[in-house]
Scaffold this motif. Sequence first.
Motif, mmCIF file in Angstrom:
data_model
loop_
_atom_site.group_PDB
_atom_site.id
_atom_site.type_symbol
_atom_site.label_atom_id
_atom_site.label_comp_id
_atom_site.label_asym_id
_atom_site.label_seq_id
_atom_site.Cartn_x
_atom_site.Cartn_y
_atom_site.Cartn_z
ATOM 1 N N UNK A 95 0.860 -1.177 0.000
ATOM 2 C CA UNK A 95 0.000 0.000 0.000
ATOM 3 C C UNK A 95 0.892 1.221 0.000
ATOM 4 N N UNK A 96 0.544 2.179 -0.865
ATOM 5 C CA UNK A 96 1.274 3.445 -0.930
ATOM 6 C C UNK A 96 0.336 4.609 -0.633
ATOM 7 N N UNK A 97 0.901 5.630 -0.001
ATOM 8 C CA UNK A 97 0.229 6.918 0.168
ATOM 9 C C UNK A 97 1.211 7.966 -0.337
ATOM 10 N N UNK A 98 0.788 8.738 -1.300
ATOM 11 C CA UNK A 98 1.632 9.792 -1.879
ATOM 12 C C UNK A 98 2.989 9.247 -2.312
ATOM 13 N N UNK A 99 2.995 8.042 -2.883
ATOM 14 C CA UNK A 99 4.216 7.455 -3.417
ATOM 15 C C UNK A 99 5.117 6.767 -2.409
ATOM 16 N N UNK A 100 4.748 6.783 -1.128
ATOM 17 C CA UNK A 100 5.541 6.119 -0.093
ATOM 18 C C UNK A 100 4.837 4.860 0.379
ATOM 19 N N UNK A 101 5.596 3.788 0.533
ATOM 20 C CA UNK A 101 5.026 2.526 0.993
ATOM 21 C C UNK A 101 4.698 2.639 2.480
ATOM 22 N N UNK A 102 3.442 2.282 2.826
ATOM 23 C CA UNK A 102 3.019 2.318 4.228
ATOM 24 C C UNK A 102 2.813 0.919 4.807
ATOM 25 N N UNK A 103 2.682 -0.076 3.926
ATOM 26 C CA UNK A 103 2.502 -1.453 4.380
ATOM 27 C C UNK A 103 2.875 -2.395 3.243
ATOM 28 N N UNK A 104 3.347 -3.594 3.620
ATOM 29 C CA UNK A 104 3.661 -4.641 2.649
ATOM 30 C C UNK A 104 3.051 -5.946 3.143
ATOM 31 N N UNK A 105 2.660 -6.798 2.195
ATOM 32 C CA UNK A 105 2.035 -8.058 2.598
ATOM 33 C C UNK A 105 2.369 -9.168 1.616
ATOM 34 N N UNK A 106 2.321 -10.370 2.141
ATOM 35 C CA UNK A 106 2.392 -11.576 1.326
ATOM 36 C C UNK A 106 1.186 -12.417 1.726
#
Length: 135
Positions: A95-106
């Motif tokens: 998930x990105x907000x304004x081009x920055x990753x805020x969360x990652x998932x597998x």
Amino acid sequence: MDIMSNLIVGTTDIDSYDHVNYSNYLRYYQRGHERLLEMCLSVNNQYLEETRGLRVVVRHSEVDFIRELFAGDLIAVYTKIEKLGNTSMSERQHIERAGSIVSQAKLVHVFTDLNRRPTAIPDDIREKFSSYFDL
């Protein structure tokens, strides 16, 4: 190529700490998974169940929380299939907000029949996923 889904964080997603509750991130990732089915297969979960007798269920999930999200944030959920097994598929999402990753998932999804038994991914579905993600 990742499939992108745009969402706006709603006020009902906010907890007593005034940020998005961790459980809502899985909802956002589910939206990304649903978009993946729509883009690759031109169907949704309900259609797969009603016409093919298939369900796609989560078997495993790992989520990293990097930054907070707040009500009104415009976010983009990126989803791609990393691996296709016989009955399962592994997805990488972030998930990105304004081009920055805020969360990652597998997430690992398993195809099942209506009796909840794992079943092989049908060849036509495998071909569509493989061509879209160059697997």
